[in-house]
Design a protein around this motif. Structure first.
Motif, PDB file in Angstrom:
ATOM      1  N   LYS A  79      -2.457  -2.432   8.645  1.00 42.62           N
ATOM      2  CA  LYS A  79      -3.566  -1.933   7.813  1.00 42.62           C
ATOM      3  C   LYS A  79      -3.130  -1.736   6.365  1.00 42.62           C
ATOM      4  O   LYS A  79      -3.874  -2.073   5.436  1.00 42.62           O
ATOM      5  N   LYS A  80      -1.929  -1.207   6.161  1.00 41.64           N
ATOM      6  CA  LYS A  80      -1.434  -0.986   4.802  1.00 41.64           C
ATOM      7  C   LYS A  80      -1.241  -2.311   4.075  1.00 41.64           C
ATOM      8  O   LYS A  80      -1.553  -2.440   2.892  1.00 41.64           O
ATOM      9  N   MET A  81      -0.735  -3.306   4.793  1.00 43.89           N
ATOM     10  CA  MET A  81      -0.567  -4.618   4.198  1.00 43.89           C
ATOM     11  C   MET A  81      -1.921  -5.210   3.819  1.00 43.89           C
ATOM     12  O   MET A  81      -2.086  -5.779   2.738  1.00 43.89           O
ATOM     13  N   MET A  82      -2.915  -5.047   4.694  1.00 40.80           N
ATOM     14  CA  MET A  82      -4.226  -5.639   4.437  1.00 40.80           C
ATOM     15  C   MET A  82      -4.957  -4.978   3.280  1.00 40.80           C
ATOM     16  O   MET A  82      -5.636  -5.662   2.501  1.00 40.80           O
ATOM     17  N   THR A  83      -4.855  -3.674   3.162  1.00 46.01           N
ATOM     18  CA  THR A  83      -5.666  -2.970   2.169  1.00 46.01           C
ATOM     19  C   THR A  83      -4.903  -2.502   0.935  1.00 46.01           C
ATOM     20  O   THR A  83      -5.510  -2.209  -0.089  1.00 46.01           O
ATOM     21  N   PRO A  97      -5.417 -11.483  -0.367  1.00 40.39           N
ATOM     22  CA  PRO A  97      -6.526 -10.866  -1.111  1.00 40.39           C
ATOM     23  C   PRO A  97      -6.828  -9.437  -0.682  1.00 40.39           C
ATOM     24  O   PRO A  97      -7.950  -9.085  -0.324  1.00 40.39           O
ATOM     25  N   TYR A  98      -5.813  -8.577  -0.749  1.00 38.69           N
ATOM     26  CA  TYR A  98      -5.976  -7.214  -0.234  1.00 38.69           C
ATOM     27  C   TYR A  98      -7.007  -6.415  -1.004  1.00 38.69           C
ATOM     28  O   TYR A  98      -7.644  -5.511  -0.456  1.00 38.69           O
ATOM     29  N   ALA A  99      -7.212  -6.729  -2.276  1.00 39.68           N
ATOM     30  CA  ALA A  99      -8.218  -5.995  -3.057  1.00 39.68           C
ATOM     31  C   ALA A  99      -9.615  -6.180  -2.449  1.00 39.68           C
ATOM     32  O   ALA A  99     -10.461  -5.285  -2.535  1.00 39.68           O
ATOM     33  N   PHE A 100      -9.839  -7.320  -1.804  1.00 39.85           N
ATOM     34  CA  PHE A 100     -11.139  -7.593  -1.188  1.00 39.85           C
ATOM     35  C   PHE A 100     -11.300  -6.867   0.142  1.00 39.85           C
ATOM     36  O   PHE A 100     -12.413  -6.734   0.647  1.00 39.85           O
ATOM     37  N   TYR A 101     -10.191  -6.427   0.724  1.00 42.49           N
ATOM     38  CA  TYR A 101     -10.253  -5.779   2.030  1.00 42.49           C
ATOM     39  C   TYR A 101     -10.345  -4.261   1.940  1.00 42.49           C
ATOM     40  O   TYR A 101     -10.488  -3.585   2.964  1.00 42.49           O
ATOM     41  N   LYS A 132       8.240 -13.591  -9.774  1.00 43.33           N
ATOM     42  CA  LYS A 132       8.716 -13.872 -11.128  1.00 43.33           C
ATOM     43  C   LYS A 132       8.213 -12.844 -12.134  1.00 43.33           C
ATOM     44  O   LYS A 132       8.689 -12.799 -13.266  1.00 43.33           O
ATOM     45  N   ALA A 133       7.232 -12.052 -11.722  1.00 34.10           N
ATOM     46  CA  ALA A 133       6.653 -11.049 -12.615  1.00 34.10           C
ATOM     47  C   ALA A 133       5.995  -9.982 -11.763  1.00 34.10           C
ATOM     48  O   ALA A 133       5.819 -10.149 -10.544  1.00 34.10           O
ATOM     49  N   ALA A 134       5.648  -8.874 -12.400  1.00 34.78           N
ATOM     50  CA  ALA A 134       4.977  -7.792 -11.676  1.00 34.78           C
ATOM     51  C   ALA A 134       3.648  -8.286 -11.123  1.00 34.78           C
ATOM     52  O   ALA A 134       2.926  -9.050 -11.779  1.00 34.78           O
ATOM     53  N   LEU A 135       3.329  -7.866  -9.895  1.00 35.82           N
ATOM     54  CA  LEU A 135       2.096  -8.284  -9.234  1.00 35.82           C
ATOM     55  C   LEU A 135       1.000  -7.250  -9.445  1.00 35.82           C
ATOM     56  O   LEU A 135       1.250  -6.050  -9.442  1.00 35.82           O
ATOM     57  N   HIS A 136      -0.207  -7.753  -9.612  1.00 41.22           N
ATOM     58  CA  HIS A 136      -1.352  -6.852  -9.782  1.00 41.22           C
ATOM     59  C   HIS A 136      -2.618  -7.586  -9.396  1.00 41.22           C
ATOM     60  O   HIS A 136      -2.788  -8.756  -9.734  1.00 41.22           O
ATOM     61  N   GLN A 137      -3.488  -6.912  -8.643  1.00 41.72           N
ATOM     62  CA  GLN A 137      -4.808  -7.459  -8.338  1.00 41.72           C
ATOM     63  C   GLN A 137      -5.871  -6.516  -8.879  1.00 41.72           C
ATOM     64  O   GLN A 137      -5.814  -5.300  -8.648  1.00 41.72           O
ATOM     65  N   GLU A 138      -6.823  -7.080  -9.597  1.00 41.12           N
ATOM     66  CA  GLU A 138      -7.937  -6.284 -10.091  1.00 41.12           C
ATOM     67  C   GLU A 138      -8.795  -5.823  -8.914  1.00 41.12           C
ATOM     68  O   GLU A 138      -8.984  -6.555  -7.940  1.00 41.12           O
TER      69      GLU A 138
END
Length: 268
Positions: A79-83, A97-101, A132-138
């Motif tokens: 669940k933590k991985m998904m969301t 696409p965890y931001a969508f979940y 290669k760089a910091a990850l971020h999802q809007e």
């Protein structure tokens, strides 16, 4: 104990619908052969490598194999991985696409986890991710947290819920130069996607009558979703050839997605 087993069985059936008709998990996690997905090795790791400026990753093995998959993960880990997009060891996930979940109801999340755990374990070591760089999802406006304890009954709200789980705007709100904008670029498309399928430009699915799908009928939109065919009769390529999933939607859910799509403001 018997009640718990029954509960998991019922959750698995609901999870099967979400995974197989809505979320499209095979797209990244199931290897492909000449005839399509190799379901004998389902969820053991996808065929495509995503080589982006921020990362190089391949779809993970999410079968219950204890050595190469997620067989040692707890329900809470999955669940933590998904969301939240984080593995049990604290390493983030890319492309997932965890931001969508984050919008998913607790019951649906339980159901998806229960279903994933019923898949046959497949031993397959997938190449580790390279960051290669910091990850971020809007975050998606209106979908930053679970929608509630129940899936909305209102058609537009239900359609938004389902389309978010299907992560439609992962592609359709991506700017031509890359990067999502879920407000100013919602549904506009234009980004060129590259993969084993070749190069395709993401379509405009706003209400614009010339540039988008504002002139399409409901039946034409449904045909695109469930048959993978455009208004002009053109068959969609792999990224949008999602009829393998959407053809399994209930009539109510298909109507709801169309109702929500109709609310996307017109934009060129």
């Amino acid at each position: 104990m018997a009640d718990d087993v029954r509960s998991r069985a019922n959750a698995g059936r609901g999870g099967a619908y979400l995974v197989n008709a809505v979320m499209g998990c095979d797209g990244c996690h199931t290897p492909r052969g000449p005839g399509g997905f190799d379901m004998s090795r389902r969820f053991s790791g996808g065929s495509q490598v995503f080589d982006e400026p921020q990362f190089t990753v391949k779809g993970s093995n999410i079968t219950p194999d204890r050595d190469t998959g997620i067989g040692t993960w707890s329900d809470a880990d999955i669940k933590k991985m998904m969301t939240d997009g984080v593995r049990p060891n604290g390493v983030p996930v890319a492309q997932m696409p965890y931001a969508f979940y984050k919008i998913i109801t607790p019951g649906d999340l339980d159901a998806v986890v229960a279903y994933i755990k019923t898949v046959a374990p497949v031993r397959n070591e997938v190449q580790p991710p390279i960051y290669k760089a910091a990850l971020h999802q809007e975050l998606i406006p209106g979908a930053e947290k679970p929608t509630g304890n129940e899936v909305p009954a209102d058609p537009v709200k239900r359609g938004f819920y389902l389309a978010t789980l299907a992560h439609c705007m992962e592609c359709h709100a991506r700017k031509p130069g890359g990067g999502q904008d879920y407000v100013g670029w919602l549904g506009r498309g234009g980004h060129e996607m590259k993969g084993p399928f070749g190069v395709v430009k993401v379509s405009n699915i706003t209400a614009h009558r010339e540039k988008g799908i504002g002139a399409w009928t409901d039946d034409e939109i449904k045909k695109a979703l469930t048959q993978g065919v455009g208004r002009d009769g053109r068959a969609f390529k792999t990224p949008m050839a999602r009829q393998v999933y959407f053809s399994k939607l209930t009539a109510q859910d298909l109507d709801a997605i169309v109702a929500w799509v109709r609310t996307i403001p017109a934009a060129e």
